[in-house]
Write a protein that holds these residues in place. Structure first.
Motif, PDB file in Angstrom:
ATOM      1  N   TYR A   1       0.854  -1.192   0.000  1.00  0.00           N
ATOM      2  CA  TYR A   1       0.000   0.000   0.000  1.00  0.00           C
ATOM      3  C   TYR A   1       0.888   1.239   0.000  1.00  0.00           C
ATOM      4  CZ  TYR A   1      -3.020   3.657   1.982  1.00  0.00           C
ATOM      5  OH  TYR A   1      -3.685   4.830   2.221  1.00  0.00           O
ATOM      6  N   TRP A   2       0.454   2.284  -0.709  1.00  0.00           N
ATOM      7  CA  TRP A   2       1.243   3.524  -0.721  1.00  0.00           C
ATOM      8  C   TRP A   2       0.328   4.746  -0.717  1.00  0.00           C
ATOM      9  CZ3 TRP A   2       0.445   6.793  -4.856  1.00  0.00           C
ATOM     10  CH2 TRP A   2      -0.051   6.232  -6.037  1.00  0.00           C
ATOM     11  N   PHE A   3       0.878   5.864  -0.268  1.00  0.00           N
ATOM     12  CA  PHE A   3       0.140   7.125  -0.295  1.00  0.00           C
ATOM     13  C   PHE A   3       1.089   8.263  -0.633  1.00  0.00           C
ATOM     14  CE2 PHE A   3       1.591   6.739   4.114  1.00  0.00           C
ATOM     15  CZ  PHE A   3       2.203   7.968   4.319  1.00  0.00           C
ATOM     16  N   PHE A   4       0.512   9.347  -1.111  1.00  0.00           N
ATOM     17  CA  PHE A   4       1.270  10.545  -1.451  1.00  0.00           C
ATOM     18  C   PHE A   4       0.391  11.745  -1.124  1.00  0.00           C
ATOM     19  CE2 PHE A   4       2.182  13.977  -4.438  1.00  0.00           C
ATOM     20  CZ  PHE A   4       3.557  14.120  -4.319  1.00  0.00           C
ATOM     21  N   THR A   5       0.896  12.680  -0.309  1.00  0.00           N
ATOM     22  CA  THR A   5       0.123  13.882   0.012  1.00  0.00           C
ATOM     23  C   THR A   5       0.903  15.119  -0.401  1.00  0.00           C
ATOM     24  OG1 THR A   5       0.971  14.082   2.283  1.00  0.00           O
ATOM     25  CG2 THR A   5      -0.981  12.721   1.969  1.00  0.00           C
ATOM     26  N   TRP A   6       0.165  16.157  -0.820  1.00  0.00           N
ATOM     27  CA  TRP A   6       0.788  17.401  -1.275  1.00  0.00           C
ATOM     28  C   TRP A   6      -0.271  18.504  -1.258  1.00  0.00           C
ATOM     29  CZ3 TRP A   6      -2.379  14.933  -4.373  1.00  0.00           C
ATOM     30  CH2 TRP A   6      -2.911  15.544  -5.505  1.00  0.00           C
ATOM     31  N   SER A   7       0.163  19.725  -1.505  1.00  0.00           N
ATOM     32  CA  SER A   7      -0.745  20.870  -1.583  1.00  0.00           C
ATOM     33  C   SER A   7      -0.951  21.203  -3.053  1.00  0.00           C
ATOM     34  CB  SER A   7      -0.155  22.075  -0.842  1.00  0.00           C
ATOM     35  OG  SER A   7       0.019  21.777   0.527  1.00  0.00           O
ATOM     36  N   PRO A   8      -2.098  20.843  -3.620  1.00  0.00           N
ATOM     37  CA  PRO A   8      -2.305  21.020  -5.064  1.00  0.00           C
ATOM     38  C   PRO A   8      -2.487  22.480  -5.466  1.00  0.00           C
ATOM     39  CG  PRO A   8      -4.307  20.211  -4.027  1.00  0.00           C
ATOM     40  CD  PRO A   8      -3.244  20.200  -2.968  1.00  0.00           C
ATOM     41  N   THR A   9      -2.114  22.773  -6.695  1.00  0.00           N
ATOM     42  CA  THR A   9      -2.356  24.088  -7.287  1.00  0.00           C
ATOM     43  C   THR A   9      -3.619  23.996  -8.145  1.00  0.00           C
ATOM     44  OG1 THR A   9      -1.058  23.574  -9.257  1.00  0.00           O
ATOM     45  CG2 THR A   9       0.131  24.491  -7.359  1.00  0.00           C
ATOM     46  N   SER A  10      -4.035  25.097  -8.694  1.00  0.00           N
ATOM     47  CA  SER A  10      -5.229  25.094  -9.550  1.00  0.00           C
ATOM     48  C   SER A  10      -5.029  24.203 -10.779  1.00  0.00           C
ATOM     49  CB  SER A  10      -5.574  26.521  -9.985  1.00  0.00           C
ATOM     50  OG  SER A  10      -4.466  27.127 -10.646  1.00  0.00           O
ATOM     51  N   GLN A  11      -3.772  24.066 -11.221  1.00  0.00           N
ATOM     52  CA  GLN A  11      -3.489  23.218 -12.388  1.00  0.00           C
ATOM     53  C   GLN A  11      -3.651  21.729 -12.071  1.00  0.00           C
ATOM     54  OE1 GLN A  11      -1.454  25.760 -11.471  1.00  0.00           O
ATOM     55  NE2 GLN A  11      -1.910  27.178 -13.158  1.00  0.00           N
ATOM     56  N   ASP A  12      -3.623  21.390 -10.778  1.00  0.00           N
ATOM     57  CA  ASP A  12      -3.715  19.978 -10.399  1.00  0.00           C
ATOM     58  C   ASP A  12      -5.153  19.468 -10.357  1.00  0.00           C
ATOM     59  OD1 ASP A  12      -0.974  19.916 -10.114  1.00  0.00           O
ATOM     60  OD2 ASP A  12      -1.032  20.378  -7.972  1.00  0.00           O
ATOM     61  N   LYS A  13      -6.128  20.328 -10.611  1.00  0.00           N
ATOM     62  CA  LYS A  13      -7.539  19.937 -10.548  1.00  0.00           C
ATOM     63  C   LYS A  13      -7.844  18.786 -11.496  1.00  0.00           C
ATOM     64  CE  LYS A  13      -9.386  22.978  -7.648  1.00  0.00           C
ATOM     65  NZ  LYS A  13     -10.126  22.560  -6.431  1.00  0.00           N
ATOM     66  N   GLU A  14      -7.183  18.786 -12.641  1.00  0.00           N
ATOM     67  CA  GLU A  14      -7.453  17.764 -13.657  1.00  0.00           C
ATOM     68  C   GLU A  14      -7.044  16.368 -13.202  1.00  0.00           C
ATOM     69  OE1 GLU A  14      -3.314  18.293 -16.200  1.00  0.00           O
ATOM     70  OE2 GLU A  14      -5.168  19.181 -16.950  1.00  0.00           O
ATOM     71  N   LEU A  15      -6.279  16.271 -12.117  1.00  0.00           N
ATOM     72  CA  LEU A  15      -5.848  14.970 -11.624  1.00  0.00           C
ATOM     73  C   LEU A  15      -6.979  14.197 -10.955  1.00  0.00           C
ATOM     74  CD1 LEU A  15      -2.484  15.940  -9.856  1.00  0.00           C
ATOM     75  CD2 LEU A  15      -2.729  14.829 -12.079  1.00  0.00           C
ATOM     76  N   GLU A  16      -7.968  14.924 -10.409  1.00  0.00           N
ATOM     77  CA  GLU A  16      -8.950  14.341  -9.506  1.00  0.00           C
ATOM     78  C   GLU A  16      -9.638  13.098 -10.056  1.00  0.00           C
ATOM     79  OE1 GLU A  16     -11.608  17.422  -8.339  1.00  0.00           O
ATOM     80  OE2 GLU A  16     -10.091  18.524  -7.196  1.00  0.00           O
ATOM     81  N   ASP A  17     -10.012  13.111 -11.307  1.00  0.00           N
ATOM     82  CA  ASP A  17     -10.764  11.987 -11.875  1.00  0.00           C
ATOM     83  C   ASP A  17      -9.995  11.261 -12.966  1.00  0.00           C
ATOM     84  OD1 ASP A  17     -13.080  12.546 -10.279  1.00  0.00           O
ATOM     85  OD2 ASP A  17     -13.477  14.255 -11.610  1.00  0.00           O
ATOM     86  N   ASN A  18      -8.672  11.374 -12.927  1.00  0.00           N
ATOM     87  CA  ASN A  18      -7.859  10.753 -13.967  1.00  0.00           C
ATOM     88  C   ASN A  18      -6.714   9.957 -13.337  1.00  0.00           C
ATOM     89  OD1 ASN A  18      -6.040  10.210 -16.116  1.00  0.00           O
ATOM     90  ND2 ASN A  18      -6.912  11.914 -17.291  1.00  0.00           N
ATOM     91  N   PRO A  19      -6.943   8.668 -13.045  1.00  0.00           N
ATOM     92  CA  PRO A  19      -5.912   7.854 -12.393  1.00  0.00           C
ATOM     93  C   PRO A  19      -4.584   7.809 -13.139  1.00  0.00           C
ATOM     94  CG  PRO A  19      -8.022   6.719 -12.354  1.00  0.00           C
ATOM     95  CD  PRO A  19      -8.189   7.926 -13.237  1.00  0.00           C
ATOM     96  N   ALA A  20      -4.629   7.828 -14.474  1.00  0.00           N
ATOM     97  CA  ALA A  20      -3.381   7.782 -15.250  1.00  0.00           C
ATOM     98  C   ALA A  20      -2.538   9.022 -14.981  1.00  0.00           C
ATOM     99  CB  ALA A  20      -3.700   7.661 -16.741  1.00  0.00           C
TER     100      ALA A  20
END
Length: 414
Positions: free
Chosen positions: A219-238
């Protein structure tokens, strides 16, 4: 259609199922309402510390879960910025309540174990609560989306960060931290070969961790403070996967391979939310015959790994308090107004006792987790010093200290 149930628990998550099973072990039946069609298993896995294992033993499923999950023996904390040697410490040191124990437990397995031990019909799926109202001083009416109305003597909200029940008690929605988490797991065809260690990496505004669940799953996790450009990541696992790899380029190749081999349907992202500690301090954990537990009470950031553990503690303590309140102590069969008043007052006192036991523990965990996360992911000379020179050295001890807690057994005094 109107139904009657003495105890209604909203939410079939960790807190809800643990409370229900705890009550069942004490001879008390409850009805669990779950809005989804099946068990909610998002998040994949959770770090299960010593305090959680005491709770799991209390409801009688600790042994089974231990057989399916590997004991994590050491924690290794590495700063990817300072270049200093990793800090390594045993996780089996003895505390006030016994020897340390940590495993990475698959959420699906945990929830299925809890469900399996409950009587058939305890959990009612596809049962979304839309509103709650008073039928009288002693009874609550729980309205479901399908038109069903359930009349109950005790209402317990274990319905997560978007809790309907917590809103009924006056709590505001949890606050966003400005941070997000991407989580995933990789299942290897053979043994993954990793040692039983919790590998924790702190970098420039990021935090990541890796630990084995068993011989084949990491199991792994990654946490960070997203920018407005990172919004597109939310529903795109790739894109999530590529983003994490780009941020973890300086990790060991073997660790990066875990992320690279993660299937896309085994990756998820979510914003991190928490309840302000002062809201827990001044808020109504219970009111009359209603109370909240789990994330409905104390949503917190994952930096201590105590969210699920605290929910397990809640379940044991709440079941014990409710059972003690419902014990027969005389002619109180609920046949007349006087008996109903006595029953209501006993329930009210039992839920107040739960709130008193959980208030400061919740405040402590919420506050500590938030501050650790803030320091770990902040940048600048002062924060880098705090993280790399101080926190890295003391983090393992702090994690152990917060897990050195005993919720007690499932016993009541008659």
């Amino acid at each position: 259609m109107e139904e009657v149930a003495d105890i209604v628990i909203v939410g079939a998550g960790i807190a809800g199922l643990t409370t229900s099973l705890g009550l069942h072990r004490l001879g008390i039946r409850s009805l669990v309402l779950e809005s989804s069609e099946t068990l909610r298993i998002t998040g994949f896995a959770l770090t299960t510390w010593s305090n959680a294992w005491r709770a799991l033993d209390a409801v009688g499923i600790g042994h089974s879960l231990r057989q399916q999950h590997q004991l994590i023996e050491r924690i290794v904390i590495t700063s990817t910025v300072s270049g200093e040697l990793p800090s390594e410490r045993s996780l089996k040191s003895k505390g006030k309540h016994g020897e340390g124990e940590i495993r990475c437990v698959r959420r699906k397995v945990l929830l299925e174990e809890l469900e399996r031990e409950l009587p058939s019909g305890t959990i009612r799926y596809s049962s979304k609560v839309v509103s709650i109202e008073d039928e009288s001083r002693h009874l609550k009416l729980v309205h479901l989306a399908d038109g069903t109305v359930i009349k109950t003597k005790v209402l317990i909200g274990c319905d997560g960060v978007n809790s309907v029940v917590s809103k009924c008690l006056g709590f505001k929605p949890p606050s966003f931290t400005g941070r997000s988490a991407i989580r995933g797991y990789t299942e290897f065809k053979g043994s993954h070969g990793f040692e039983p260690k919790y590998m924790h990496f702190l970098g420039k505004g990021t935090r990541s961790g890796f630990m084995p669940c068993d011989d084949q799953i990491v199991y792994w996790f990654f946490t960070w403070s997203p920018t407005s450009q990172d919004k597109e990541l939310e529903d795109n696992p790739a894109k999530m996967k590529q983003f994490v790899l780009s941020k973890c380029h300086n990790l060991p190749d073997r660790i990066k391979a875990v992320i690279e081999n993660t299937l896309l349907d085994s990756i998820s992202s979510s914003p991190l939310r928490y309840r302000h500690p002062w809201e827990v301090l001044w808020g109504n954990i219970s009111k009359g015959n209603v109370c909240v537990a789990g994330d409905a009470l104390h949503p917190m950031t994952p930096d201590l790994g105590q969210g699920g553990c605290a929910a397990l503690e809640d379940g044991i303590i709440l079941a014990r308090c409710i059972a003690a309140a419902l014990m027969k102590t005389g002619n109180d069969d609920d046949d007349n107004d006087e008996d109903r008043v006595v029953m209501f007052e006993r329930i009210e006192m039992g839920l107040k006792k739960f709130g008193k036991e959980r208030r400061w523990r919740s405040i402590d965990l919420i506050s500590t987790a938030y501050m650790i996360g803030y320091i770990q992911e902040s940048e600048g000379k002062i924060m880098n010093f705090l993280r790399d020179k101080i926190l890295t050295s003391y983090l393992a001890g702090l994690l152990m200290k917060k897990s050195d807690f005993d919720c007690g057994k499932l016993t009541t005094i008659s």
